[in-house]
Design a protein around this motif. Structure first.
Motif, PDB file in Angstrom:
ATOM      1  N   SER A 104     100.431  61.519 -19.239  1.00  0.00           N
ATOM      2  CA  SER A 104      99.539  61.138 -20.333  1.00  0.00           C
ATOM      3  C   SER A 104      99.943  59.801 -20.916  1.00  0.00           C
ATOM      4  CB  SER A 104      99.586  62.189 -21.439  1.00  0.00           C
ATOM      5  OG  SER A 104      99.264  63.441 -20.918  1.00  0.00           O
ATOM      6  N   LEU A 105     101.257  59.618 -21.080  1.00  0.00           N
ATOM      7  CA  LEU A 105     101.734  58.358 -21.652  1.00  0.00           C
ATOM      8  C   LEU A 105     101.425  57.190 -20.715  1.00  0.00           C
ATOM      9  CD1 LEU A 105     105.112  58.920 -23.472  1.00  0.00           C
ATOM     10  CD2 LEU A 105     102.984  57.999 -24.378  1.00  0.00           C
ATOM     11  N   SER A 106     101.579  57.413 -19.390  1.00  0.00           N
ATOM     12  CA  SER A 106     101.272  56.344 -18.446  1.00  0.00           C
ATOM     13  C   SER A 106      99.793  55.989 -18.554  1.00  0.00           C
ATOM     14  CB  SER A 106     101.582  56.774 -17.015  1.00  0.00           C
ATOM     15  OG  SER A 106     102.824  57.408 -16.975  1.00  0.00           O
ATOM     16  N   TYR A 107      98.951  57.022 -18.641  1.00  0.00           N
ATOM     17  CA  TYR A 107      97.524  56.784 -18.773  1.00  0.00           C
ATOM     18  C   TYR A 107      97.254  55.961 -20.041  1.00  0.00           C
ATOM     19  CZ  TYR A 107      92.599  57.536 -19.689  1.00  0.00           C
ATOM     20  OH  TYR A 107      91.276  57.327 -19.963  1.00  0.00           O
ATOM     21  N   LEU A 108      97.910  56.343 -21.147  1.00  0.00           N
ATOM     22  CA  LEU A 108      97.686  55.640 -22.404  1.00  0.00           C
ATOM     23  C   LEU A 108      98.197  54.199 -22.320  1.00  0.00           C
ATOM     24  CD1 LEU A 108      98.465  58.366 -25.078  1.00  0.00           C
ATOM     25  CD2 LEU A 108      96.255  57.550 -24.257  1.00  0.00           C
ATOM     26  N   GLY A 109      99.281  54.012 -21.549  1.00  0.00           N
ATOM     27  CA  GLY A 109      99.788  52.648 -21.351  1.00  0.00           C
ATOM     28  C   GLY A 109      98.760  51.799 -20.628  1.00  0.00           C
ATOM     29  N   LEU A 110      98.159  52.390 -19.593  1.00  0.00           N
ATOM     30  CA  LEU A 110      97.111  51.688 -18.832  1.00  0.00           C
ATOM     31  C   LEU A 110      95.935  51.383 -19.763  1.00  0.00           C
ATOM     32  CD1 LEU A 110      96.302  50.888 -15.884  1.00  0.00           C
ATOM     33  CD2 LEU A 110      95.022  53.038 -15.832  1.00  0.00           C
ATOM     34  N   PHE A 111      95.545  52.388 -20.541  1.00  0.00           N
ATOM     35  CA  PHE A 111      94.459  52.256 -21.512  1.00  0.00           C
ATOM     36  C   PHE A 111      94.738  51.099 -22.463  1.00  0.00           C
ATOM     37  CE2 PHE A 111      93.510  53.751 -25.958  1.00  0.00           C
ATOM     38  CZ  PHE A 111      92.154  53.480 -25.958  1.00  0.00           C
ATOM     39  N   PHE A 112      95.997  51.009 -22.910  1.00  0.00           N
ATOM     40  CA  PHE A 112      96.382  49.947 -23.838  1.00  0.00           C
ATOM     41  C   PHE A 112      96.244  48.575 -23.172  1.00  0.00           C
ATOM     42  CE2 PHE A 112      99.554  47.141 -25.753  1.00  0.00           C
ATOM     43  CZ  PHE A 112      99.204  47.233 -27.089  1.00  0.00           C
ATOM     44  N   LEU A 113      96.791  48.450 -21.953  1.00  0.00           N
ATOM     45  CA  LEU A 113      96.767  47.152 -21.263  1.00  0.00           C
ATOM     46  C   LEU A 113      95.329  46.723 -20.955  1.00  0.00           C
ATOM     47  CD1 LEU A 113      99.804  47.490 -18.848  1.00  0.00           C
ATOM     48  CD2 LEU A 113      99.635  46.158 -20.963  1.00  0.00           C
ATOM     49  N   VAL A 114      94.553  47.669 -20.442  1.00  0.00           N
ATOM     50  CA  VAL A 114      93.167  47.350 -20.095  1.00  0.00           C
ATOM     51  C   VAL A 114      92.384  46.952 -21.341  1.00  0.00           C
ATOM     52  CG1 VAL A 114      90.989  48.383 -19.330  1.00  0.00           C
ATOM     53  CG2 VAL A 114      93.072  48.737 -18.005  1.00  0.00           C
ATOM     54  N   GLY A 115      92.558  47.738 -22.402  1.00  0.00           N
ATOM     55  CA  GLY A 115      91.821  47.455 -23.629  1.00  0.00           C
ATOM     56  C   GLY A 115      92.237  46.134 -24.238  1.00  0.00           C
ATOM     57  N   LEU A 116      93.513  45.800 -24.087  1.00  0.00           N
ATOM     58  CA  LEU A 116      94.024  44.582 -24.722  1.00  0.00           C
ATOM     59  C   LEU A 116      93.602  43.339 -23.951  1.00  0.00           C
ATOM     60  CD1 LEU A 116      95.739  43.604 -27.073  1.00  0.00           C
ATOM     61  CD2 LEU A 116      97.737  43.752 -25.606  1.00  0.00           C
ATOM     62  N   PHE A 117      93.818  43.367 -22.611  1.00  0.00           N
ATOM     63  CA  PHE A 117      93.600  42.133 -21.832  1.00  0.00           C
ATOM     64  C   PHE A 117      92.280  42.140 -21.057  1.00  0.00           C
ATOM     65  CE2 PHE A 117      98.271  42.587 -22.099  1.00  0.00           C
ATOM     66  CZ  PHE A 117      98.503  41.483 -22.882  1.00  0.00           C
ATOM     67  N   GLY A 118      91.744  43.328 -20.747  1.00  0.00           N
ATOM     68  CA  GLY A 118      90.542  43.434 -19.929  1.00  0.00           C
ATOM     69  C   GLY A 118      89.369  42.605 -20.416  1.00  0.00           C
ATOM     70  N   PRO A 119      88.965  42.792 -21.662  1.00  0.00           N
ATOM     71  CA  PRO A 119      87.785  42.052 -22.135  1.00  0.00           C
ATOM     72  C   PRO A 119      87.972  40.541 -22.024  1.00  0.00           C
ATOM     73  CG  PRO A 119      88.327  43.817 -23.642  1.00  0.00           C
ATOM     74  CD  PRO A 119      89.451  43.743 -22.657  1.00  0.00           C
ATOM     75  N   GLY A 120      89.168  40.066 -22.296  1.00  0.00           N
ATOM     76  CA  GLY A 120      89.419  38.630 -22.192  1.00  0.00           C
ATOM     77  C   GLY A 120      89.279  38.139 -20.758  1.00  0.00           C
ATOM     78  N   LEU A 121      89.726  38.962 -19.802  1.00  0.00           N
ATOM     79  CA  LEU A 121      89.669  38.559 -18.394  1.00  0.00           C
ATOM     80  C   LEU A 121      88.245  38.633 -17.848  1.00  0.00           C
ATOM     81  CD1 LEU A 121      92.885  40.326 -17.037  1.00  0.00           C
ATOM     82  CD2 LEU A 121      92.556  37.897 -17.538  1.00  0.00           C
ATOM     83  N   LEU A 122      87.504  39.668 -18.255  1.00  0.00           N
ATOM     84  CA  LEU A 122      86.182  39.889 -17.671  1.00  0.00           C
ATOM     85  C   LEU A 122      85.069  39.163 -18.417  1.00  0.00           C
ATOM     86  CD1 LEU A 122      86.347  43.671 -16.731  1.00  0.00           C
ATOM     87  CD2 LEU A 122      86.683  41.680 -15.280  1.00  0.00           C
ATOM     88  N   GLY A 123      85.297  38.865 -19.688  1.00  0.00           N
ATOM     89  CA  GLY A 123      84.259  38.192 -20.470  1.00  0.00           C
ATOM     90  C   GLY A 123      83.108  39.128 -20.797  1.00  0.00           C
ATOM     91  N   SER A 124      82.025  38.562 -21.373  1.00  0.00           N
ATOM     92  CA  SER A 124      80.879  39.394 -21.740  1.00  0.00           C
ATOM     93  C   SER A 124      80.022  39.639 -20.501  1.00  0.00           C
ATOM     94  CB  SER A 124      80.035  38.681 -22.798  1.00  0.00           C
ATOM     95  OG  SER A 124      80.821  38.415 -23.923  1.00  0.00           O
ATOM     96  N   PRO A 125      79.437  40.814 -20.404  1.00  0.00           N
ATOM     97  CA  PRO A 125      78.556  41.087 -19.263  1.00  0.00           C
ATOM     98  C   PRO A 125      77.225  40.352 -19.460  1.00  0.00           C
ATOM     99  CG  PRO A 125      78.571  42.952 -20.757  1.00  0.00           C
ATOM    100  CD  PRO A 125      79.514  41.941 -21.334  1.00  0.00           C
ATOM    101  N   THR A 126      76.616  39.955 -18.375  1.00  0.00           N
ATOM    102  CA  THR A 126      75.325  39.266 -18.483  1.00  0.00           C
ATOM    103  C   THR A 126      74.217  40.227 -18.096  1.00  0.00           C
ATOM    104  OG1 THR A 126      75.800  38.427 -16.276  1.00  0.00           O
ATOM    105  CG2 THR A 126      76.094  36.899 -18.113  1.00  0.00           C
ATOM    106  N   LEU A 127      73.097  40.048 -18.758  1.00  0.00           N
ATOM    107  CA  LEU A 127      71.929  40.891 -18.479  1.00  0.00           C
ATOM    108  C   LEU A 127      71.411  40.536 -17.086  1.00  0.00           C
ATOM    109  CD1 LEU A 127      70.092  42.977 -19.855  1.00  0.00           C
ATOM    110  CD2 LEU A 127      68.619  41.058 -20.530  1.00  0.00           C
TER     111      LEU A 127
END
Lengths: 430, 332
Positions: free
Chosen positions: A129-152
């Motif tokens: 569970s903790l590993s999952y939450l760690g992944l969740f933390f990393l993805v949530g923290l850096f993911g949006p910055g890496l992927l940017g906003s989705p385009t229609l």
């Protein structure tokens, strides 16, 4: 055995080198006088260099500088295309607090942390569970910055996940290829969108990442700002008693009797739906229970021998509360935190599901709603023309994938909470 | 050395409770010279513990404290909290009765010793830790270097008390207030702890030893102060007080410790005059008058607060009951 010589040394010299007690010269004792030491200065010095405070101060200064820069120098975007919103500031503030009072003490007390980690290893569910939450933390923290906003991109709407098919009428372009004839023509999934797309042509992976940021914002604000507030209020009320206690508990009574969700809906109609409003309302109104719990626990612990012993060793009420009462109520606080956070994430998802949240904040709840109900049947003019409405079942992944991730996250929080509580208790070592 | 390290004069601690004001300490006077061990004896509820806690201001804030406690030229009673904090643990340290509850279960013993050091000394963490190891060795914990990282639940009761003593002596206090330090451990452990304490006092630390165990007193104390219902009733050198107990209460105490006397049912002690008079075999009308003053009894420094020792009276009748329960054997 007069201690004046060692205490009075201005360089704060080593007590350790003072020698054992036994060999302290007896003849000295009468001659040594108790020297007046400016303890306030010593304490001040010691306090000011605490890394926790230093990190907090640096973080807050950096944050303020960033805010000023954003307000007066930068244009619409702070960096790249990042338009910093109120929620982002709240998120950053909570991150700074977590860094100062979570990460820094953990690094300083490496031994204790390693001990807890070792104990966690023998609890596979909690560790997973903790590993999952760690992944969740990393993805949530850096993911949006890496992927940017989705385009229609309506051309790739309702693409199925890899290995799954959807009636070809649901989508227009089909990068994964179309097979079959007539009404049975189906569109196959493509690795470009491994988990498929929704009605706007947003990749599900992308949406999950953006939703993770929203869920992480709720988590970080809850853990970094709300829970510390609740704990401090509970400990302060129990430690100082009297009017402090009455005042704090009166406030807790008020917030326990006012349902946060009603306040959110009412204020939403005045200032519009937003994640910030949600965080503020639930942040201010959801911690009464924890504060109550902590208070009653501290009232019990206060009578323990080590509290008197610590006071007899010269600790102040405040430092006894911080050093001895607080750690001894973690058994209560940790499960409470890991209960509050999922509740808040679920509340946020629920409100987003109902559509009462800012559409710009991508939320798992909103995505689940996208996969069900009216959005689907009103998918595209072409569908209506062919009278081939896609049912939610045809595009099950749009709702199922975020629902599964949401559920996994909630379960992970619960399991990790139980595991950490057990691992924190030194008596559970054997 | 002219002035005593600690002098307590007419100390009174009255604690308001729902059932009225409890006069836990109601006129306690004694002195401790530098390097000396003084025992505070008396039955449970006689105010021994509260006396200790009053000295360093650990009694509840609602309590009314009158009288004076002077430590090394400084008046402690009425001193503000911040000033008291600099003395607690630093110059006057406590050792409590129940070592298990006096240690915080969530910290290693090393952390707790280090805490006691860093509260008063500006040392780095590593130095405090080294110091903690040295202290554990000093109080006789084997393998101190490894055990410093153990938690209290991994220690036996006697070892916990050793750790508590290590915490108490961490800042080399001038005075140790040992509140029933050996009561909650078994007899063999008790003997070893007593040896440790006597070693400490031999190296110059003064000690106020609170106990109801007169054997412990006989082993460690230079002088004895007897409390009854919050009042000092007798004080003097250990040999004198045990060899020839003067106050009827002390006589009863010594007899009961020797297993001689039978227990009597207690009544509520009277509030004024001599509080022991209802149980005293030698009570006379004068006992109900003024609170008796201290009168010298034979050997130097030995005094009892009993009307029979007033200069105009003849104490021989009372003294006739005075039998030494056992010979005081001390190697000091």
């Amino acid at each position: 055995m007069d201690d004046a010589p060692s205490a009075g040394r201005p360089d704060g010299g080593s007590v350790g080198r003072d020698g054992a007690f036994g060999d302290s010269p007896q003849s000295d004792r009468g001659g040594a006088r108790f020297e007046r030491i400016d303890w306030e200065a010593v304490e001040e010095r010691r306090r000011s260099v605490r890394p926790e405070r230093a990190v907090l101060a640096v973080g807050l200064v950096a944050l303020s500088a960033l805010a000023l820069y954003d307000r007066y120098v930068a244009g619409v975007y702070l960096v790249g295309t990042w338009n910093v919103t109120a929620v982002d500031w709240l998120f950053l503030l909570a991150l700074v607090v977590l860094l100062a009072y979570g990460v820094v003490p953990a690094v300083r007390n490496r031994r204790a942390v390693l001990r807890v980690a070792r104990r966690l290893r023998s609890r596979p569910l909690a560790a997973a569970s903790l590993s999952y939450l760690g992944l969740f933390f990393l993805v949530g923290l850096f993911g949006p910055g890496l992927l940017g906003s989705p385009t229609l991109d309506p051309g790739v709407q309702y693409l199925p996940p890899v290995g799954e098919t959807v009636p070809a009428s649901a989508t227009s372009d089909c990068p994964g290829g179309v097979t079959g004839e007539g009404f049975d023509r189906v569109c196959h999934g493509t690795w470009e969108y491994p988990l498929g797309t929704n009605h706007r042509g947003h990749g599900m992976v992308h949406l999950l990442v953006l939703g993770a940021r929203t869920a992480l914002t709720v988590t970080v604000v809850a853990v970094g700002l709300v829970v510390p507030l609740a704990t401090v209020v509970g400990v302060a009320a129990a430690t100082y008693g009297g009017w402090v206690d009455s005042l704090l508990m009166a406030y807790v009574d008020v917030q326990l009797s006012v349902p946060a969700i009603v306040i959110y809906f009412v204020s939403m109609f005045y200032i519009g739906p937003s994640l910030f409003l949600l965080l503020v309302v639930f942040g201010l109104l959801s911690w009464g229970g924890i504060a109550r719990l902590v208070r009653s626990e501290v009232l019990q612990r206060r009578e323990e021998g080590y509290v008197l012993a610590s006071r007899a060793a010269g600790a102040s009420k405040a430092s006894v509360a911080k050093a001895h009462l607080l750690p001894n109520v973690t058994n209560t606080v940790v499960p409470a935190v890991f209960h509050l956070v999922p509740v808040l994430i679920l509340t946020e998802a629920g409100i987003a599901f109902l559509g009462f949240e800012d559409a710009r904040a991508y939320s798992w709840g909103e995505t689940i709603a996208d996969g069900l109900g009216q959005t689907v049947s009103a998918a595209s003019p072409a569908d209506r023309f062919h009278n081939l409405a896609v049912t939610p079942l045809d595009v099950w992944w749009v709702s199922a994938v975020p629902a599964v991730v949401l559920a996994l996250t909630l379960v992970a929080f619960k399991l990790a909470g139980d595991g950490i509580r057990d691992a924190l208790d030194p008596r559970g070592e054997r | 050395m002219s002035d005593p390290l600690l002098s307590v004069e007419g100390l009174r601690t009255h604690i308001p409770t729902e059932g009225g004001i409890v006069r836990a300490v109601d006129g306690v006077s004694f002195e401790i010279d530098r390097g000396e061990t003084v025992a505070l004896v008396g039955e449970s509820g006689s105010g021994k513990t509260v006396t200790c806690e009053t000295i360093t201001g650990l009694v509840p804030e609602t309590a009314t404290v009158t009288g004076e406690a002077r430590f090394d030229g400084e008046t402690l009673t009425g001193l503000e909290e911040n000033a008291l904090r600099r003395i607690r643990g630093n110059r006057i340290a406590h050792v409590f009765q129940n070592p298990r509850s006096a240690l915080d279960p969530v910290y290693t013993v090393g952390d707790q010793i280090a805490e006691a050091i860093t509260l008063h000394r500006d040392v780095r963490e590593r130095e405090a830790r080294e110091r903690a190891v040295a202290l554990l060795g000093r109080v006789g914990i084997p393998n101190a270097g490894e055990r410093v990282d153990d938690h209290p639940h991994e220690f036996s009761g006697g070892q916990c008390q050793r750790v508590a003593i290590a915490i108490a002596i961490a800042c080399e206090p001038a005075l140790l207030l040992a509140d029933e330090p050996t009561t909650s451990v078994d007899v063999t452990v008790q003997a070893r702890l007593l040896a440790l304490l006597s070693e400490l006092t031999a190296s110059g630390t003064s000690m106020l030893l609170v106990t109801h165990d007169l054997r412990v007193v006989a082993t460690l104390a230079d002088r004895v102060v007897v409390l009854y219902e919050g009042q000092t009733v007798e004080r003097g050198p250990t040999e004198a007080v045990f060899g020839r107990p003067a106050h009827p209460y002390t006589q009863a105490l010594v007899e009961s410790a020797a297993g001689v006397s039978e227990g009597t049912d207690r009544e509520d002690a009277p509030a004024d005059g001599c509080r022991f008079r209802n149980e005293c075999p030698h009570a006379i009308d004068a006992c109900a008058g003024e609170r008796p003053a201290f009168e010298p009894v034979g050997s130097p420094g030995h005094a009892a607060a009993c009307v029979h020792y007033a200069s105009e009276r003849d104490p021989s009748e009372v003294l006739a009951d005075s039998e030494p329960a056992w010979t005081v054997n001390r190697e000091r």
